[in-house]
Design an enzyme around this catalytic site. Structure first.
Site, PDB file in Angstrom:
ATOM      1  N   ASN A  23     122.737  68.719  56.696  1.00 45.93           N
ATOM      2  CA  ASN A  23     121.966  67.503  56.949  1.00 45.93           C
ATOM      3  C   ASN A  23     120.613  67.769  57.620  1.00 45.93           C
ATOM      4  OD1 ASN A  23     123.896  66.034  55.679  1.00 45.93           O
ATOM      5  ND2 ASN A  23     124.862  65.234  57.542  1.00 45.93           N
ATOM      6  N   ARG A  93     123.399  60.449  47.798  1.00 47.02           N
ATOM      7  CA  ARG A  93     122.615  59.361  48.398  1.00 47.02           C
ATOM      8  C   ARG A  93     121.392  59.873  49.157  1.00 47.02           C
ATOM      9  NH1 ARG A  93     124.324  54.701  49.406  1.00 47.02           N
ATOM     10  NH2 ARG A  93     122.991  54.786  51.210  1.00 47.02           N
ATOM     11  N   CYS A 117     129.012  53.856  48.584  1.00 41.89           N
ATOM     12  CA  CYS A 117     129.785  55.072  48.348  1.00 41.89           C
ATOM     13  C   CYS A 117     131.152  54.899  48.979  1.00 41.89           C
ATOM     14  CB  CYS A 117     129.051  56.306  48.850  1.00 41.89           C
ATOM     15  SG  CYS A 117     129.293  56.696  50.569  1.00 41.89           S
ATOM     16  N   ARG A 122     126.495  51.270  52.849  1.00 42.32           N
ATOM     17  CA  ARG A 122     125.351  52.148  53.121  1.00 42.32           C
ATOM     18  C   ARG A 122     124.016  51.614  52.588  1.00 42.32           C
ATOM     19  NH1 ARG A 122     127.189  58.295  52.745  1.00 42.32           N
ATOM     20  NH2 ARG A 122     125.535  58.451  54.255  1.00 42.32           N
ATOM     21  N   PRO A 123     123.564  50.505  53.162  1.00 41.44           N
ATOM     22  CA  PRO A 123     122.289  49.918  52.730  1.00 41.44           C
ATOM     23  C   PRO A 123     121.095  50.783  53.148  1.00 41.44           C
ATOM     24  CG  PRO A 123     123.097  48.816  54.706  1.00 41.44           C
ATOM     25  CD  PRO A 123     124.173  49.785  54.285  1.00 41.44           C
ATOM     26  N   ILE A 124     119.929  50.521  52.535  1.00 40.68           N
ATOM     27  CA  ILE A 124     118.706  51.233  52.948  1.00 40.68           C
ATOM     28  C   ILE A 124     117.617  50.245  53.370  1.00 40.68           C
ATOM     29  CG2 ILE A 124     119.103  53.341  51.595  1.00 40.68           C
ATOM     30  CD1 ILE A 124     116.896  52.083  49.642  1.00 40.68           C
ATOM     31  N   ILE A 327     130.659  53.523  62.834  1.00 43.22           N
ATOM     32  CA  ILE A 327     129.458  53.752  62.023  1.00 43.22           C
ATOM     33  C   ILE A 327     129.632  53.270  60.581  1.00 43.22           C
ATOM     34  CG2 ILE A 327     127.741  55.468  61.263  1.00 43.22           C
ATOM     35  CD1 ILE A 327     127.870  55.319  64.294  1.00 43.22           C
ATOM     36  N   ARG A 397     130.403  69.946  48.251  1.00 45.86           N
ATOM     37  CA  ARG A 397     129.093  69.317  48.482  1.00 45.86           C
ATOM     38  C   ARG A 397     128.540  69.719  49.840  1.00 45.86           C
ATOM     39  NH1 ARG A 397     128.678  63.126  47.924  1.00 45.86           N
ATOM     40  NH2 ARG A 397     126.746  63.827  48.875  1.00 45.86           N
TER      41      ARG A 397
HETATM   42  N1  EPU Z   1     122.298  51.299  58.058  1.00 40.19           N
HETATM   43  C1  EPU Z   1     121.790  50.067  57.789  1.00 40.19           C
HETATM   44  N2  EPU Z   1     120.589  49.973  57.129  1.00 40.19           N
HETATM   45  C2  EPU Z   1     119.893  51.064  56.752  1.00 40.19           C
HETATM   46  C3  EPU Z   1     120.427  52.334  57.022  1.00 40.19           C
HETATM   47  C4  EPU Z   1     121.637  52.422  57.680  1.00 40.19           C
HETATM   48  O1  EPU Z   1     122.402  49.055  58.116  1.00 40.19           O
HETATM   49  O2  EPU Z   1     118.812  50.893  56.162  1.00 40.19           O
HETATM   50  C5  EPU Z   1     123.587  51.441  58.762  1.00 40.19           C
HETATM   51  C6  EPU Z   1     124.678  52.092  57.916  1.00 40.19           C
HETATM   52  O3  EPU Z   1     125.315  51.172  57.078  1.00 40.19           O
HETATM   53  C7  EPU Z   1     125.584  52.679  58.965  1.00 40.19           C
HETATM   54  C8  EPU Z   1     124.625  53.056  60.088  1.00 40.19           C
HETATM   55  O4  EPU Z   1     123.414  52.346  59.833  1.00 40.19           O
HETATM   56  O5  EPU Z   1     126.472  51.710  59.436  1.00 40.19           O
HETATM   57  C9  EPU Z   1     124.308  54.515  60.220  1.00 40.19           C
HETATM   58  O6  EPU Z   1     123.988  55.065  58.944  1.00 40.19           O
HETATM   59  P1  EPU Z   1     122.861  56.163  58.788  1.00 40.19           P
HETATM   60  O7  EPU Z   1     121.729  55.559  58.027  1.00 40.19           O
HETATM   61  O8  EPU Z   1     122.584  56.797  60.080  1.00 40.19           O
HETATM   62  O9  EPU Z   1     123.584  57.214  57.826  1.00 40.19           O
HETATM   63  P2  EPU Z   1     122.830  58.114  56.772  1.00 40.19           P
HETATM   64  O10 EPU Z   1     121.482  58.431  57.257  1.00 40.19           O
HETATM   65  O11 EPU Z   1     122.983  57.505  55.423  1.00 40.19           O
HETATM   66  C10 EPU Z   1     123.532  60.422  57.790  1.00 40.19           C
HETATM   67  C11 EPU Z   1     124.268  61.636  57.313  1.00 40.19           C
HETATM   68  C12 EPU Z   1     125.742  61.296  57.158  1.00 40.19           C
HETATM   69  C13 EPU Z   1     126.269  60.836  58.523  1.00 40.19           C
HETATM   70  C14 EPU Z   1     125.449  59.652  59.031  1.00 40.19           C
HETATM   71  C15 EPU Z   1     125.835  59.210  60.419  1.00 40.19           C
HETATM   72  C16 EPU Z   1     122.601  62.855  56.059  1.00 40.19           C
HETATM   73  C17 EPU Z   1     122.094  63.327  54.749  1.00 40.19           C
HETATM   74  N3  EPU Z   1     123.690  62.069  56.045  1.00 40.19           N
HETATM   75  O12 EPU Z   1     123.736  59.430  56.793  1.00 40.19           O
HETATM   76  O13 EPU Z   1     126.411  62.488  56.756  1.00 40.19           O
HETATM   77  O14 EPU Z   1     127.613  60.451  58.405  1.00 40.19           O
HETATM   78  O15 EPU Z   1     124.046  60.009  59.046  1.00 40.19           O
HETATM   79  O16 EPU Z   1     125.726  60.259  61.313  1.00 40.19           O
HETATM   80  O17 EPU Z   1     122.034  63.185  57.090  1.00 40.19           O
HETATM   81  C18 EPU Z   1     128.100  63.739  55.729  1.00 40.19           C
HETATM   82  O18 EPU Z   1     127.419  64.765  55.943  1.00 40.19           O
HETATM   83  O19 EPU Z   1     129.302  63.800  55.341  1.00 40.19           O
HETATM   84  C19 EPU Z   1     127.504  62.434  55.935  1.00 40.19           C
HETATM   85  C20 EPU Z   1     128.000  61.323  55.388  1.00 40.19           C
END
Ligand code: EPU
Length: 416
Positions: A23, A93, A117, A122-124, A327, A397
């Protein structure tokens, strides 16, 4: 399709090296889009996800070449294209990490929306809100995000929740924006700090990474770097749980202890001994595991990416433990498989109540996400009899040959 067969019951003993961080590597690869020059990265783990981000960059016309075992050369002097297609984004993603850099460098990005997923929706929305605040015009068309801006401008952005890849995307975009960007309630994960350090080496002006407020002064351009990526704290944690479960005695080389405080605190509470030992970290599992409660939190709290593995440990602990997942809304998919192996776990909403049992029994199991797969491999190491883990592509992965590492430590494990 590969499967992993494990005959449980072997103690893990010996030395093993922790691979580079997945990551951390993924956003660093995406950051190359911002640079006019050649980048050289070392300690990149050999993983399916690294192949996928490489393919995404190549689709944009960036040159990505593995030069040695764990070294990549990435040259983004030219970035002729700006579209990341559905076929790639749907398999990973984190491909969304090219969105910010593309719009900053090229003024245009067309990136497939990743969709949900196995572990949650997992919204953006926060990635998009931040880019809009920086002046990007965003449209959603046919499953794609289209973002356009002549030049992004600095903005004061407060994130509703400290999203990791959202913070990374916006931090990267802001490096080439006009003026100052402030990211509030930013994610504080070590991978965010690592990305900020790499961007600063590239010529960016970022302060505050690792705290909840990151300040970025935009610059006119970024250049190439030579950088060695940090080790993977989640792989290290997974191996620590393996040692604790099997009453093993292992030494982890290249272990990022200072990124693992919350996890180590909990592992020690559970009775796993963890000490610095010369050039590595010694992990010893001597006693019957003790139960302890865990709640996942953004860093520096207990990582959600270790929740499934820790649950296996608690499944064999003396007493009752409670694990709360805050989370992701669907990150208990390993539970039904652990139940089939004899664990005693009840789920109530985002809480798992685990009554430790004396032993688990081997069974055919499968998982639908990366960390859940790792937890099933861990369970197989201590279960009585044979455990067969299918859908191993999830494991591949994010773990570099976990089965081979465990075999070198004495586990009776093979891939078929
Ligand atoms: N969220 C929102 N809106 C957004 C983005 C996120 O509501 O626009 C919410 C998510 O739904 C979630 C929370 O914020 O409830 C945290 O999600 P985050 O965005 O931090 O997760 P991510 O960036 O998609 C990364 C890691 C994940 C790890 C999470 C939490 C990478 C590539 N992925 O995901 O890693 O679980 O942070 O620490 O860095 C893994 O490696 O297995 C993995 C899933």
């Amino acid at each position: 399709m590969d499967r992993i067969l494990i005959q449980g019951g072997e103690r893990l003993i010996g030395e093993v090296e922790v691979s580079g961080s997945k990551n951390a590597s993924l956003p660093i690869f995406a950051a190359c889009i911002l640079t006019e020059g050649e980048n050289l990265f070392h300690n990149i783990p050999k993983l399916k996800d690294i192949e996928t981000i490489s393919k995404v960059l190549k689709t944009l016309g960036v040159k990505v070449d593995p030069v040695e075992d764990h070294t990549y050369r990435i040259d983004a002097t030219e970035v002729p294209y700006c579209e990341a297609p559905y076929e790639l984004v749907k398999t990973m993603r984190a491909s969304i990490l090219v969105l910010g850099p593309l719009v900053a460098r090229k003024g245009e990005a067309i990136v497939s929306l990743p969709g949900g997923c196995a572990i949650g929706a997992r919204p953006i929305n926060l990635h998009l809100m931040g880019l809009e605040a920086m002046g990007a015009r965003i449209e959603l068309k046919k499953g794609y995000v289209e973002a356009k801006a002549d030049r992004l401008r600095g903005a004061d952005i407060a994130l509703d929740t400290p999203t990791v890849t959202g913070t990374e995307n916006l931090m990267m975009a802001a490096t080439l924006a006009k003026g100052r960007t402030i990211l509030r309630n930013a994610a504080m994960e070590p991978e965010v700090v690592e990305l900020a350090q790499v961007l600063n080496k590239m010529g960016a002006k970022i302060e505050g990474a690792g705290t909840s407020t990151i300040v970025i002064e935009g610059v006119e351009g970024l250049g190439g770097v030579n950088h060695t990526v940090i080790p993977d704290r989640i792989e290290a944690g997974t191996l620590m749980v393996a040692a604790g479960l099997t009453r093993g005695n292992i030494k982890l080389l290249n272990c990022p202890l200072h990124h693992m405080e919350a996890l180590i605190y909990k592992l020690r509470e559970a009775g796993v001994e963890i000490e610095s030992d010369g050039d590595g970290v010694r992990v010893v599992g001597n006693t019957r595991i003790r139960s302890t409660d865990v709640k996942t939190q953004p860093y520096p709290g207990f990582p959600t990416d270790m929740q499934a593995q820790f649950m296996v440990l608690m499944s064999l602990a003396r007493g009752l433990s409670v694990i709360t997942e805050t989370i992701f809304e669907n990150r208990f998919i390993h539970v039904s498989e652990l139940l089939r192996m004899g664990a005693n776990i009840r789920i109530k909403g985002n809480t798992a109540i685990i009554q430790g049992v004396d032993h688990l029994s081997g069974a055919p199991v499968m998982a639908t996400d990366l960390r859940a797969s790792a937890s099933l491999v861990l369970a197989g190491l201590v279960a009585e009899g044979v455990t067969e883990v299918s859908r191993v592509y999830h494991l591949d992965r994010g773990y570099e040959r976990l089965d081979e590492k465990l075999a070198r430590l004495g586990a009776n494990i093979k891939r078929i």
